[in-house]
Scaffold this motif. Structure first.
Motif, PDB file in Angstrom:
ATOM      1  N   SER A  84       0.831  -1.212   0.000  1.00  0.00           N
ATOM      2  CA  SER A  84       0.000   0.000   0.000  1.00  0.00           C
ATOM      3  C   SER A  84       0.860   1.254   0.000  1.00  0.00           C
ATOM      4  CB  SER A  84      -0.923   0.003   1.227  1.00  0.00           C
ATOM      5  OG  SER A  84      -1.812  -1.090   1.203  1.00  0.00           O
ATOM      6  N   ALA A  85       1.964   1.226   0.751  1.00  0.00           N
ATOM      7  CA  ALA A  85       2.869   2.374   0.795  1.00  0.00           C
ATOM      8  C   ALA A  85       3.483   2.629  -0.579  1.00  0.00           C
ATOM      9  CB  ALA A  85       3.958   2.136   1.840  1.00  0.00           C
ATOM     10  N   VAL A  86       3.944   1.568  -1.240  1.00  0.00           N
ATOM     11  CA  VAL A  86       4.530   1.719  -2.579  1.00  0.00           C
ATOM     12  C   VAL A  86       3.486   2.233  -3.562  1.00  0.00           C
ATOM     13  CG1 VAL A  86       5.599   0.486  -4.504  1.00  0.00           C
ATOM     14  CG2 VAL A  86       6.274  -0.050  -2.157  1.00  0.00           C
ATOM     15  N   SER A  87       2.260   1.744  -3.443  1.00  0.00           N
ATOM     16  CA  SER A  87       1.188   2.180  -4.333  1.00  0.00           C
ATOM     17  C   SER A  87       0.916   3.676  -4.180  1.00  0.00           C
ATOM     18  CB  SER A  87      -0.081   1.382  -4.039  1.00  0.00           C
ATOM     19  OG  SER A  87      -1.152   1.806  -4.855  1.00  0.00           O
ATOM     20  N   LEU A  88       0.925   4.176  -2.945  1.00  0.00           N
ATOM     21  CA  LEU A  88       0.709   5.612  -2.714  1.00  0.00           C
ATOM     22  C   LEU A  88       1.820   6.439  -3.352  1.00  0.00           C
ATOM     23  CD1 LEU A  88      -0.511   5.845   1.003  1.00  0.00           C
ATOM     24  CD2 LEU A  88      -1.861   6.150  -1.075  1.00  0.00           C
ATOM     25  N   LEU A  89       3.055   5.960  -3.243  1.00  0.00           N
ATOM     26  CA  LEU A  89       4.178   6.691  -3.843  1.00  0.00           C
ATOM     27  C   LEU A  89       4.038   6.740  -5.354  1.00  0.00           C
ATOM     28  CD1 LEU A  89       7.031   7.950  -2.976  1.00  0.00           C
ATOM     29  CD2 LEU A  89       7.968   5.827  -3.915  1.00  0.00           C
ATOM     30  N   LEU A  90       3.623   5.633  -5.969  1.00  0.00           N
ATOM     31  CA  LEU A  90       3.502   5.575  -7.425  1.00  0.00           C
ATOM     32  C   LEU A  90       2.323   6.395  -7.936  1.00  0.00           C
ATOM     33  CD1 LEU A  90       4.340   1.810  -8.063  1.00  0.00           C
ATOM     34  CD2 LEU A  90       5.820   3.796  -8.395  1.00  0.00           C
ATOM     35  N   GLY A 179      -0.704  -8.299   2.253  1.00  0.00           N
ATOM     36  CA  GLY A 179       0.135  -7.359   1.526  1.00  0.00           C
ATOM     37  C   GLY A 179       1.408  -6.985   2.257  1.00  0.00           C
ATOM     38  N   SER A 180       1.788  -7.776   3.248  1.00  0.00           N
ATOM     39  CA  SER A 180       2.925  -7.396   4.083  1.00  0.00           C
ATOM     40  C   SER A 180       4.254  -7.732   3.420  1.00  0.00           C
ATOM     41  CB  SER A 180       2.845  -8.095   5.441  1.00  0.00           C
ATOM     42  OG  SER A 180       3.197  -9.457   5.320  1.00  0.00           O
ATOM     43  N   SER A 181       5.294  -7.090   3.921  1.00  0.00           N
ATOM     44  CA  SER A 181       6.636  -7.339   3.413  1.00  0.00           C
ATOM     45  C   SER A 181       7.147  -8.711   3.846  1.00  0.00           C
ATOM     46  CB  SER A 181       7.588  -6.249   3.911  1.00  0.00           C
ATOM     47  OG  SER A 181       7.590  -6.172   5.330  1.00  0.00           O
ATOM     48  N   THR A 182       6.618  -9.281   4.935  1.00  0.00           N
ATOM     49  CA  THR A 182       7.060 -10.605   5.363  1.00  0.00           C
ATOM     50  C   THR A 182       6.565 -11.681   4.403  1.00  0.00           C
ATOM     51  OG1 THR A 182       5.157 -10.733   6.858  1.00  0.00           O
ATOM     52  CG2 THR A 182       7.238  -9.993   7.798  1.00  0.00           C
ATOM     53  N   VAL A 183       5.342 -11.525   3.889  1.00  0.00           N
ATOM     54  CA  VAL A 183       4.836 -12.457   2.879  1.00  0.00           C
ATOM     55  C   VAL A 183       5.700 -12.371   1.629  1.00  0.00           C
ATOM     56  CG1 VAL A 183       2.898 -13.021   1.369  1.00  0.00           C
ATOM     57  CG2 VAL A 183       2.469 -12.392   3.749  1.00  0.00           C
ATOM     58  N   ARG A 184       6.038 -11.143   1.211  1.00  0.00           N
ATOM     59  CA  ARG A 184       6.866 -10.973   0.010  1.00  0.00           C
ATOM     60  C   ARG A 184       8.252 -11.567   0.219  1.00  0.00           C
ATOM     61  NH1 ARG A 184      10.597  -7.678  -1.838  1.00  0.00           N
ATOM     62  NH2 ARG A 184      10.493  -6.304  -0.025  1.00  0.00           N
ATOM     63  N   THR A 204      -4.803  -9.383  11.167  1.00  0.00           N
ATOM     64  CA  THR A 204      -5.009  -8.024  10.651  1.00  0.00           C
ATOM     65  C   THR A 204      -3.937  -7.056  11.126  1.00  0.00           C
ATOM     66  OG1 THR A 204      -6.514  -7.550  12.489  1.00  0.00           O
ATOM     67  CG2 THR A 204      -7.490  -8.331  10.436  1.00  0.00           C
ATOM     68  N   THR A 205      -3.297  -7.373  12.248  1.00  0.00           N
ATOM     69  CA  THR A 205      -2.227  -6.536  12.791  1.00  0.00           C
ATOM     70  C   THR A 205      -1.159  -7.433  13.394  1.00  0.00           C
ATOM     71  OG1 THR A 205      -3.193  -6.362  15.007  1.00  0.00           O
ATOM     72  CG2 THR A 205      -3.880  -4.710  13.371  1.00  0.00           C
ATOM     73  N   ASN A 206       0.006  -6.855  13.643  1.00  0.00           N
ATOM     74  CA  ASN A 206       1.068  -7.615  14.302  1.00  0.00           C
ATOM     75  C   ASN A 206       0.700  -7.955  15.738  1.00  0.00           C
ATOM     76  OD1 ASN A 206       3.702  -7.765  12.528  1.00  0.00           O
ATOM     77  ND2 ASN A 206       2.774  -5.768  12.119  1.00  0.00           N
TER      78      ASN A 206
END
Length: 334
Positions: A84-90, A179-184, A204-206
Motif C-alpha cells: 500500500s505504501a509503494v502504491s501511494l508513492l507511485l 500485503g505485508s513485506s514478510t509475505v513478500r 489483521t495486525t502484528n
C-alpha cells in the motif's frame, strides 16, 4: 457589502483549493495543505511518510524524536502494509515511504514520465524476519531449509522437523496481512517467486498475530524483529515473554548446525540467516524542506549527528546501516 462578500468567497475558494491536496501534491506546490486529520499545515514544514507497519514500534520513537528536534515540523506518519505504501508513492499521493524494497527501474521510469519526479533512495537499517511460537511448544530450533519446505507445503506437521522433541500436529503459519513485506520475503527469498503454501492464516495486525500465537500451540508467526523486542529491557538483550522466539540455522536440517535468535550482533555478523534491508525512498523535488530533513535524519546525511541511526540502535532490534559504537563495541553490517 455584497462586493466584499464576493471577494471574501473568492479568496476562501482559492485558499481551499490550495489546501485540499494529498501528501504528494500536483504540478504546483500549495502553501498549505491538509494532514491526515484534516488540519491545515504549512507545506514546507509538512512531513508525510508512509511506513511499512512492520516497523511501527521504532518509527513511533523516531517520529517523536524528530518532532522534538524540529519545533516547526508537522509529522504525519501513515502506517500500512508495504504494498500500500509503494502504491501511494507511485500515485504521487505521498512522496516519502519506508519499505523493505527499492523501486524497480520500471517504477522509477513511471514516476519520471508521469510526474517528472526522481526517486532518491537510501538504506536505513537491516531487519530480521522472526519466527515465533507458543510458549508450550517443544521445538524452538528450525533450519532455513525446513522453513523453505514449510513455505512450499512440503513440511506440514511438527513431527517432520528435526528438533520436534515429540511435538505433533499440523503446522499453522500466521502472517500479519496478505500485503505485508514478510509475505513478500518468503515468496521471493524462499519460494522462488511463488506464493507460500500450506496451512496459512492472516491476522489483521502484528499485535493480533502475537496474541494468536500466544494461544495456539502449533502456530508459527512470521513478523519483523522489532515487534518482539522486550520494551522493558534497555539493553535490548531479551524478547517478549508471551511467546517463544525460534532459533534459526542457516543450513538445511543438519544436527551440527548452529542456531541463532535475531539479536543485533547476529544480524551484523550474518549468523542469523533471515535478514533484509530497510530503505527510505523520497520523490520530494525540493532541495530544502522538512521532509528532506527527515530523509537526512534517518540516513545521517549531512550534519545530523547520527541521531536517527542511534535511535534505531538503542530502541529497536534492527541493525543500523552505519557503523555505530555502543558500550565500546562497534556494531556494523558485514
Amino acid at each position: 457589502m455584497r462586493t466584499d462578500m464576493k471577494a471574501l468567497k473568492y479568496i476562501f475558494a482559492i485558499l481551499t483549493g490550495l489546501m485540499l491536496t494529498a501528501c504528494g501534491g500536483g504540478k504546483q506546490e500549495p502553501t498549505f495543505r491538509l494532514d491526515s486529520n484534516g488540519n491545515s499545515v504549512p507545506v514546507a514544514d509538512y512531513v508525510c511518510v508512509a511506513v511499512d507497519e512492520t516497523f511501527k514500534p521504532v518509527f513511533e520513537v523516531l517520529f517523536a524524536d524528530f518532532r522534538d528536534r524540529n519545533a516547526n515540523a508537522f509529522v504525519d506518519p501513515l502506517f500500512m502494509p508495504e504494498d500500500s505504501a509503494v502504491s501511494l508513492l507511485l500515485r504521487d499521493s505521498v512522496r516519502t515511504i519506508v519499505a523493505t524494497r527499492q523501486l524497480s527501474n520500471k517504477e522509477k521510469d513511471y514516476l519520471q514520465g508521469k510526474f517528472n519526479l526522481v526517486a532518491k533512495e537510501a538504506v536505513v537499517a537491516y531487519d530480521a524476519i522472526t519466527l515465533i511460537t507458543n510458549n508450550a511448544s517443544r521445538d524452538t530450533l528450525i533450519s532455513k531449509g525446513e522453513i523453505r519446505q514449510i513455505m512450499q507445503g512440503k513440511i506440514t506437521d511438527w513431527s517432520q522437523l528435526t528438533h520436534s522433541n515429540g511435538q505433533k500436529g499440523p503446522i499453522e503459519i500466521v502472517f500479519d496481512n496478505n500485503g505485508s513485506s514478510t509475505v513478500r520475503y518468503m515468496k521471493d527469498s524462499l519460494c522462488a517467486g511463488q506464493p507460500p503454501k500450506g496451512n496459512l492464516r492472516t491476522a489483521t495486525t502484528n499485535e493480533e498475530l502475537i496474541n494468536y500465537v500466544s494461544k495456539k500451540q502449533n502456530a508459527i508467526g512470521v513478523l519483523g524483529v522489532d515487534w518482539v523486542g522486550n520494551k522493558n529491557d534497555s539493553t535490548r538483550l531479551s524478547f517478549l515473554s508471551t511467546v517463544k522466539i525460534m532459533r534459526v540455522g542457516a543450513r538445511t536440517s543438519d544436527d551440527s548446525d548452529d542456531y541463532y535468535q535475531p539479536f543485533q550482533f547476529y544480524i551484523a555478523s550474518g549468523s542469523y540467516p533471515l535478514t533484509r534491508g530497510l530503505f527510505i525512498t523520497s520523490t520530494d523535488p525540493r532541495t530544502r524542506s522538512m521532509q528532506r530533513n527527515f530523509f537526512f535524519y534517518l540516513t545521517d546525511e549531512p550534519n545530523h549527528n547520527n541521531m536517527g541511526q542511534m535511535i534505531i540502535l538503542r530502541f529497536s532490534q534492527l541493525l543500523p546501516y552505519m557503523a555505530v559504537q555502543s558500550h565500546n563495541v562497534v556494531i556494523k553490517r558485514y
